[in-house]
Write a protein that holds these residues in place. Sequence first.
Motif, PDB file in Angstrom:
ATOM      1  N   ALA A 162       0.814  -1.215   0.000  1.00 43.29           N
ATOM      2  CA  ALA A 162       0.000   0.000   0.000  1.00 43.29           C
ATOM      3  C   ALA A 162       0.851   1.269   0.000  1.00 43.29           C
ATOM      4  CB  ALA A 162      -0.925   0.007   1.215  1.00 43.29           C
ATOM      5  N   VAL A 163       2.170   1.142   0.102  1.00 42.75           N
ATOM      6  CA  VAL A 163       3.057   2.308   0.128  1.00 42.75           C
ATOM      7  C   VAL A 163       3.180   2.878  -1.285  1.00 42.75           C
ATOM      8  CG1 VAL A 163       5.394   3.122   0.622  1.00 42.75           C
ATOM      9  CG2 VAL A 163       4.324   1.415   2.097  1.00 42.75           C
ATOM     10  N   ASP A 164       3.155   4.189  -1.398  1.00 40.60           N
ATOM     11  CA  ASP A 164       3.243   4.853  -2.692  1.00 40.60           C
ATOM     12  C   ASP A 164       4.649   4.674  -3.276  1.00 40.60           C
ATOM     13  OD1 ASP A 164       3.206   6.706  -4.871  1.00 40.60           O
ATOM     14  OD2 ASP A 164       1.611   7.800  -3.871  1.00 40.60           O
ATOM     15  N   GLY A 165       4.712   4.266  -4.548  1.00 39.20           N
ATOM     16  CA  GLY A 165       6.008   4.065  -5.194  1.00 39.20           C
ATOM     17  C   GLY A 165       6.779   5.349  -5.398  1.00 39.20           C
ATOM     18  N   ALA A 166       6.074   6.488  -5.438  1.00 42.79           N
ATOM     19  CA  ALA A 166       6.753   7.773  -5.619  1.00 42.79           C
ATOM     20  C   ALA A 166       7.637   8.122  -4.432  1.00 42.79           C
ATOM     21  CB  ALA A 166       5.727   8.885  -5.837  1.00 42.79           C
ATOM     22  N   TYR A 167       7.442   7.462  -3.285  1.00 41.95           N
ATOM     23  CA  TYR A 167       8.270   7.719  -2.110  1.00 41.95           C
ATOM     24  C   TYR A 167       9.666   7.114  -2.251  1.00 41.95           C
ATOM     25  CZ  TYR A 167       3.802   8.977   0.063  1.00 41.95           C
ATOM     26  OH  TYR A 167       2.585   9.552   0.351  1.00 41.95           O
ATOM     27  N   PHE A 168       9.900   6.350  -3.325  1.00 39.36           N
ATOM     28  CA  PHE A 168      11.222   5.782  -3.585  1.00 39.36           C
ATOM     29  C   PHE A 168      11.740   6.182  -4.964  1.00 39.36           C
ATOM     30  CE2 PHE A 168       9.059   3.188  -0.509  1.00 39.36           C
ATOM     31  CZ  PHE A 168      10.019   2.981   0.459  1.00 39.36           C
ATOM     32  N   GLY A 169      10.852   6.496  -5.869  1.00 37.80           N
ATOM     33  CA  GLY A 169      11.252   6.983  -7.179  1.00 37.80           C
ATOM     34  C   GLY A 169      11.628   5.874  -8.135  1.00 37.80           C
ATOM     35  N   SER A 170      11.636   6.208  -9.408  1.00 33.39           N
ATOM     36  CA  SER A 170      11.912   5.212 -10.446  1.00 33.39           C
ATOM     37  C   SER A 170      13.390   5.036 -10.752  1.00 33.39           C
ATOM     38  CB  SER A 170      11.170   5.612 -11.732  1.00 33.39           C
ATOM     39  OG  SER A 170      11.576   6.912 -12.162  1.00 33.39           O
ATOM     40  N   SER A 171      14.247   5.881 -10.196  1.00 30.32           N
ATOM     41  CA  SER A 171      15.675   5.834 -10.516  1.00 30.32           C
ATOM     42  C   SER A 171      16.543   5.247  -9.409  1.00 30.32           C
ATOM     43  CB  SER A 171      16.185   7.248 -10.835  1.00 30.32           C
ATOM     44  OG  SER A 171      15.425   7.837 -11.860  1.00 30.32           O
ATOM     45  N   PHE A 172      15.994   5.102  -8.214  1.00 33.77           N
ATOM     46  CA  PHE A 172      16.805   4.770  -7.051  1.00 33.77           C
ATOM     47  C   PHE A 172      17.654   3.509  -7.188  1.00 33.77           C
ATOM     48  CE2 PHE A 172      16.552   1.959  -3.262  1.00 33.77           C
ATOM     49  CZ  PHE A 172      17.689   2.421  -2.621  1.00 33.77           C
ATOM     50  N   PRO A 173      17.107   2.329  -7.521  1.00 30.23           N
ATOM     51  CA  PRO A 173      17.956   1.124  -7.553  1.00 30.23           C
ATOM     52  C   PRO A 173      19.102   1.224  -8.558  1.00 30.23           C
ATOM     53  CG  PRO A 173      15.629   0.538  -7.661  1.00 30.23           C
ATOM     54  CD  PRO A 173      15.720   2.012  -7.894  1.00 30.23           C
ATOM     55  N   HIS A 174      18.845   1.840  -9.700  1.00 28.58           N
ATOM     56  CA  HIS A 174      19.853   1.919 -10.751  1.00 28.58           C
ATOM     57  C   HIS A 174      20.956   2.914 -10.397  1.00 28.58           C
ATOM     58  CE1 HIS A 174      16.524  -0.192 -12.399  1.00 28.58           C
ATOM     59  NE2 HIS A 174      15.787   0.894 -12.510  1.00 28.58           N
ATOM     60  N   LEU A 175      20.588   3.985  -9.694  1.00 33.06           N
ATOM     61  CA  LEU A 175      21.614   4.904  -9.202  1.00 33.06           C
ATOM     62  C   LEU A 175      22.467   4.238  -8.139  1.00 33.06           C
ATOM     63  CD1 LEU A 175      19.736   8.326  -8.959  1.00 33.06           C
ATOM     64  CD2 LEU A 175      21.715   7.803 -10.377  1.00 33.06           C
ATOM     65  N   LEU A 176      21.838   3.423  -7.303  1.00 37.32           N
ATOM     66  CA  LEU A 176      22.593   2.729  -6.258  1.00 37.32           C
ATOM     67  C   LEU A 176      23.653   1.816  -6.867  1.00 37.32           C
ATOM     68  CD1 LEU A 176      21.294   1.278  -2.963  1.00 37.32           C
ATOM     69  CD2 LEU A 176      22.636  -0.203  -4.444  1.00 37.32           C
ATOM     70  N   PHE A 177      23.283   1.082  -7.915  1.00 33.56           N
ATOM     71  CA  PHE A 177      24.252   0.184  -8.539  1.00 33.56           C
ATOM     72  C   PHE A 177      25.318   0.942  -9.318  1.00 33.56           C
ATOM     73  CE2 PHE A 177      20.730  -3.131  -8.420  1.00 33.56           C
ATOM     74  CZ  PHE A 177      21.291  -3.793  -7.342  1.00 33.56           C
ATOM     75  N   LEU A 178      25.013   2.167  -9.786  1.00 26.32           N
ATOM     76  CA  LEU A 178      26.035   2.977 -10.433  1.00 26.32           C
ATOM     77  C   LEU A 178      27.041   3.516  -9.426  1.00 26.32           C
ATOM     78  CD1 LEU A 178      24.052   5.059 -13.099  1.00 26.32           C
ATOM     79  CD2 LEU A 178      25.674   3.218 -13.512  1.00 26.32           C
ATOM     80  N   VAL A 179      26.546   3.917  -8.263  1.00 23.04           N
ATOM     81  CA  VAL A 179      27.433   4.455  -7.232  1.00 23.04           C
ATOM     82  C   VAL A 179      28.205   3.329  -6.542  1.00 23.04           C
ATOM     83  CG1 VAL A 179      27.507   5.764  -5.074  1.00 23.04           C
ATOM     84  CG2 VAL A 179      25.928   6.444  -6.887  1.00 23.04           C
TER      85      VAL A 179
END
Length: 262
Positions: A162-179
Amino acid sequence: MLRRAVEDISSGSDSDYTNSWISWFLSSKGNEYFCEVDEDYILDRFNLTGLATEVTNYSLALDVITDNLDEDIQEDFRTALDAQARHLYGMIHARWIITARGLAKMVEKYKRADFGRCPRVLCQSQPLLPIGLTDVPYEKSVKLYCGRCEDIYCPKSSRHGAVDGAYFGSSFPHLLFLVYPTLLPPKSGPVDLAPRGAGDESGKSRSRRAREEQEIPSEAMMEGISTASVAMKAERYRPRIFGFQVHEIAKLQRWQEAVRDR
């Protein structure tokens, strides 16, 4: 219930009052995916640019988060403000977790597999990361992204779903793996992260997953449904960073689709 929780927080000592609302929010059931946003980040108004139009009673909601709300506000209005404060914190959280400090906090949760593990057998219990399918609130709930199979899954818990996906964003996992490129999982082989715990528990979970995998095909055959045909019709998730498709993954997907369509 929320009103009672806010009242309990307001009656705490001065030492507990500094971060009381955020502590209460993070400890609430269903909010386990969130990490704590540093107070100095919240107090820097530059980081909150544009959020005033996204949240009703923005200034008061911000006061709730920072525990600066006037105690003379009526209880009914204060309950409504709490819901708006949770939404504001979620939108701030989406910005925070793509900063250096925010990523570091989420990496620790990722290593502990706080977000769950991939249900696919060949992924060998790869830890997942939360992701939003859109950055616009109130459209899509949060999903879980597997860096090994590059697919997304629904959370097991209805509270998390039920948590809104906008609270994590669509880019977060991919930025994490880049960093943190060392955390990018290989396409095969064992998962090399934090230990999962007792061996008997992992054995039970593996046997339970095996039984579930055996039950699903039998049910599909009974209903006359081809899982392969369903998979072909499903829209494939395409990893993107700020709307742009990730280059290496884009190349891999083009090759996979070409082989599949032969």
